[in-house]
Design a protein around this motif. Structure first.
Motif, PDB file in Angstrom:
ATOM      1  N   LEU A  25       0.821  -1.209   0.000  1.00 35.19           N
ATOM      2  CA  LEU A  25       0.000   0.000   0.000  1.00 35.19           C
ATOM      3  C   LEU A  25       0.855   1.261   0.000  1.00 35.19           C
ATOM      4  N   ILE A  26       1.987   1.230   0.696  1.00 37.30           N
ATOM      5  CA  ILE A  26       2.894   2.374   0.683  1.00 37.30           C
ATOM      6  C   ILE A  26       3.467   2.587  -0.715  1.00 37.30           C
ATOM      7  N   LEU A  28       2.073   1.648  -3.512  1.00 33.76           N
ATOM      8  CA  LEU A  28       0.986   2.133  -4.366  1.00 33.76           C
ATOM      9  C   LEU A  28       0.755   3.622  -4.161  1.00 33.76           C
ATOM     10  N   GLY A  29       0.820   4.076  -2.925  1.00 30.50           N
ATOM     11  CA  GLY A  29       0.672   5.507  -2.644  1.00 30.50           C
ATOM     12  C   GLY A  29       1.840   6.316  -3.172  1.00 30.50           C
ATOM     13  N   PHE A  32       1.970   7.817  -6.784  1.00 31.52           N
ATOM     14  CA  PHE A  32       1.248   9.036  -7.128  1.00 31.52           C
ATOM     15  C   PHE A  32       1.937  10.293  -6.621  1.00 31.52           C
ATOM     16  N   ARG A  41       6.833   5.400 -11.676  1.00 34.04           N
ATOM     17  CA  ARG A  41       5.434   5.180 -11.272  1.00 34.04           C
ATOM     18  C   ARG A  41       4.988   3.752 -11.591  1.00 34.04           C
TER      19      ARG A  41
END
Length: 97
Positions: A25-26, A28-29, A32, A41
């Motif tokens: 999740l980190i 994925l964040g 952006f 990216r």
């Protein structure tokens, strides 16, 4: 008529699975964050999806045969540090004027 046995849908969460999902999740964040190249990216999105998916996959196993390798603790940290380095001006080219 017999009723089929109920499938157990609980997951076995340990520190490894939780760490993998949080790391994913980190990443994925971080994908952006402003100022990153398309390639950075893409790597962050791909790595985040892999770590998150693998964490859920292993947590869902009931046989006990799936284990996390040691690199699970190294790769997300290195990836986030690299993305932060690129984000805050590390372009890779050194021109001393």
């Amino acid at each position: 008529m017999t009723v089929p046995p109920r499938k157990d849908i609980t997951m076995q969460w340990s520190a490894y699975e939780i760490f993998s999902v949080i790391s994913g999740l980190i990443l994925l964040g971080a994908a952006f964050a402003p100022g990153l190249s398309f390639k950075d990216r893409l790597y962050a999105l791909f790595g985040g999806a892999i770590f998150t998916g693998y964490g859920f996959y292993v947590a869902n196993q009931t046989t006990g045969t799936y284990e996390f390798p040691v690199f699970i603790f190294v790769i997300p940290g290195v990836a986030v540090l690299y993305l932060l380095y690129r984000l805050f001006g590390g372009s890779g080219d050194s021109s001393a004027d």
